[in-house]
Design an enzyme around this catalytic site. Structure first.
Site, PDB file in Angstrom:
ATOM      1  N   ASP A 344       7.662  -5.715   3.224  1.00 45.23           N
ATOM      2  CA  ASP A 344       7.330  -5.838   1.798  1.00 45.23           C
ATOM      3  C   ASP A 344       7.643  -7.229   1.249  1.00 45.23           C
ATOM      4  O   ASP A 344       8.316  -7.366   0.223  1.00 45.23           O
ATOM      5  CB  ASP A 344       8.099  -4.794   0.982  1.00 45.23           C
ATOM      6  CG  ASP A 344       8.051  -3.404   1.579  1.00 45.23           C
ATOM      7  OD1 ASP A 344       7.000  -3.039   2.118  1.00 45.23           O
ATOM      8  OD2 ASP A 344       9.065  -2.689   1.514  1.00 45.23           O
ATOM      9  N   GLU A 513      -0.284   1.698  -2.593  1.00 46.33           N
ATOM     10  CA  GLU A 513       0.935   1.053  -3.106  1.00 46.33           C
ATOM     11  C   GLU A 513       0.798  -0.458  -2.935  1.00 46.33           C
ATOM     12  O   GLU A 513      -0.229  -0.971  -2.503  1.00 46.33           O
ATOM     13  CB  GLU A 513       2.149   1.545  -2.304  1.00 46.33           C
ATOM     14  CG  GLU A 513       2.050   1.247  -0.812  1.00 46.33           C
ATOM     15  CD  GLU A 513       3.007   2.060   0.030  1.00 46.33           C
ATOM     16  OE1 GLU A 513       3.607   3.004  -0.492  1.00 46.33           O
ATOM     17  OE2 GLU A 513       3.133   1.753   1.235  1.00 46.33           O
TER      18      GLU A 513
END
Length: 631
Positions: A344, A513
């Site tokens: 991420d 997401e």
């Protein structure tokens, strides 16, 4: 059950090799090999040399095959031989031991060894340990040969083992423990191994496999050669000697050394065919049956008695920066850009420091259970320095202590002072912390900024924040969501939400997401990840808009980043984007399954990820061109 077995098996051979605090040196991060050796019996050849290999088969000498250390400066005799190198258990040091000897003085002329220590393979400290002077009762000591080091887990110390000859007795392999600083031996040498033949044995090399220590050594019986003995307790004196010899040649041999191939169950046994000035390489998976692989091996030098260890890309680059790249050495991989497990990634350029900063999720924890964040700095997007932990949920955050995920950050200049606002996920809520510096420390605001599901949405989680300053209006927007793409305007304090500005955007049914928003040439770009991060098909799509709050225009072909199986690349997603200041040069930063074995890990691949950077390009219409994930 099958996925679970794949996960366990893969973790066994891809996970931690050596721990370093919260960090780990992982087998997946080994990208090359270092071969340390000497070259001959002339004084100028009795010195430490380095060579590197991309694959453990093809070796290239560093420094034009000249010594990397001055023997006269580190030894008592003016020469050193038989270098053995070991990475410390915590990954913070390298230990090297060598015979302190010049052969022209005779084969029974030395009494000492040299202990060396380094953090970077470049700068070494050294200490001579003269056994005869250091320990009483060695008045008839003739020689001290071929020291090596292994970590004794039961003793919690580094054992140095070596052969010694006293008077008319045979050479015996002894051991002693090094002190904490690896500058001296703190215990008196004791016999480690005496063969049942009572004949001389030298050049010991110990390998631990499946809880069994394998001691490879050269015996000096009527038929000299390389044999092996095994034990489950290093200092017990109880060794099981195997029948037969391991060398696959009728030539004289010595100086055997065994190393494990990275990301493999294969071992290499190599030994010095010293009368021919050559090495022979063999391979095995059980350390019992060996097959010659000489036709697969190449070297551009002639080594004598040395050792090989795997090294990381960072270590390889450091060696090349110091000693130069050997001719014909293959080009270096730059992905992943971080060693270890991270995911991420958020990236910014700091105008305060003139550096780039990466802010990832600390990965490698079962079911995404990490609880701290780190940052990394770089001046060129290639070499990254770990700046340490910048926010620890258990220490620094009062409202959550688990699931530290997917941060983002923005640099703001407020009344002439730079401030950094760091938005992060914790316990499926979103918080914000503030610092005066991009490397922290960051101070949490004391409460969650986003702690509930937006009205009108169903399911999903309040995770994956993205912060964006609109260059047109100067307004600041926070985006987030799993299963829904939410957007809200922030107040000027950057730590509170402007009332009645919440909006749910519609990126279509591919949205999962990882929202990322950036602006280029009058267009707002919205990127997101599709599928599950545990899936090999995790990938990135995009849309455009004329506004930071939509509506979104979704191109027909909007898939821009996906797996590349032919290179072992899977699970490419959850990205950020960076523009090189004052240019139209763009890069995408994303995570993928760890290579090469992540694809075998089942669901665990989704929390054992690594961070990569590749170029982001546009066509004349401003459309994002498909990105080819690279190594």
């Amino acid at each position: 059950m099958i996925k679970y077995l794949f996960s366990v098996l893969s973790l066994l051979f891809t996970c931690i090799t050596f721990a370093q605090g919260k960090h780990q040196i992982l087998e997946k991060d080994y990208k090359a090999y270092l071969f340390t050796y000497f070259t001959g019996n002339n004084v100028e050849d009795e010195a430490i040399h380095f060579a590197i290999s991309p694959d453990g088969y093809n070796y290239y000498a560093l420094n034009n095959n000249k010594p990397v250390l001055n023997s006269k400066e580190i030894s008592s005799t003016g020469g050193v031989r038989d270098p053995h190198i070991l990475r410390s258990e915590d990954g913070s040091y390298f230990y090297m031991v060598v015979t302190d000897m010049t052969s022209y003085k005779g084969w029974s002329s030395n009494r000492a060894m040299v202990l060396l220590k380094s953090k970077d393979l470049i700068n070494w400290t050294s200490n001579v340990v003269n056994i005869q002077e250091r320990f009483s009762g060695n008045e008839d000591l003739k020689r001290v040969w071929a020291p090596q080091t292994i970590y004794d887990k039961e003793a919690g110390k580094y054992m140095v083992y070596f052969s010694m000859k006293h008077g008319d007795q045979s050479d015996i392999i002894y051991y002693a423990y090094a002190n904490k600083d690896f500058t001296d031996l703190e215990t008196r040498p004791k016999p480690l191994f005496i063969p049942t033949s009572k004949k001389a044995c030298i050049d010991g090399d110990i390998v631990l496999k499946d809880g069994v220590y394998h001691l490879f050594y050269k015996t000096e019986t009527d038929k000299p050669g390389i044999k092996v003995a095994t034990t489950t307790n290093l200092t017990s004196g109880e060794w099981k000697e195997k029948e037969g010899y391991l060398q696959q040649t009728k030539e004289s041999v010595e100086g055997s050394s065994v190393f494990k191939m990275k990301n493999s169950e294969q071992y290499i046994l190599m030994y010095d065919v010293y009368m021919k000035g050559a090495y022979q390489f063999t391979k095995s998976t059980d350390l019992e049956n060996f097959e010659v692989i000489d036709e697969e091996i190449s070297t551009n030098f002639s080594p004598r008695h040395g050792t090989v260890i795997p090294i990381t890309n960072k270590e390889l680059k450091s060696l090349i920066n110091k000693w130069g790249s050997p001719v014909d050495y293959p080009s270096l991989d730059n992905n992943p850009v971080l060693e270890g497990y991270y995911a991420d990634p958020e990236i910014i350029y700091s105008h305060k420091t003139g550096k780039y900063y990466l802010y990832p999720t600390s990965d490698g924890f079962d079911h995404w259970s990490g609880d701290y964040f780190e940052t990394f700095s770089s001046i060129d997007l290639k070499e990254w320095k770990n700046e340490g932990t910048i926010l620890d949920l258990k220490k620094d955050v009062s409202w959550a202590d688990r699931n530290a995920w997917a941060p983002c950050i923005i640099e703001k200049k407020i009344k002439g002072i730079y401030k950094y606002f760091y938005y992060f996920t914790a316990a499926q809520k979103i918080g914000v912390a503030v610092s005066d510096n991009p490397e922290g420390p960051f101070i949490d605001s004391g409460k969650a900024l986003i702690d509930s599901q937006p009205a009108g949405t169903k399911g999903g989680q309040e995770i994956d924040p993205d912060i964006f300053e609109d260059p047109v209006s100067g307004k600041n927007y926070l985006y987030w969501g799993n299963g829904h793409m939410a957007c809200v305007e922030l107040n000027k304090d950057m730590v509170s939400i402007k009332e009645n500005t919440l909006k749910i955007l519609n990126p279509g049914n591919t949205f999962r997401e990882g929202t990322e928003v950036f602006y280029r040439n009058g267009t707002y770009y919205f990127m997101w990840s599709e599928d599950d991060t545990r899936s090999p098909n995790y990938r990135v799509r995009y849309a455009t808009s004329s506004s930071p709050t939509g509506p979104l225009d979704i191109p027909e072909n909007n898939l821009i980043l996906e797996k590349r199986p032919e290179e072992g690349i899977y699970g490419t997603g959850h990205n950020s984007v960076i523009r090189v200041p004052e240019t139209d040069e763009w890069y995408i930063v994303y995570h993928r399954f760890s290579r090469p074995n992540g694809i075998l890990m089942g669901d665990a691949a989704g929390y054992h990820r690594e961070v990569c950077i590749d170029k982001l390009k546009f066509n004349d219409k401003g459309e994002i061109l498909p990105i080819i994930p690279t190594l």
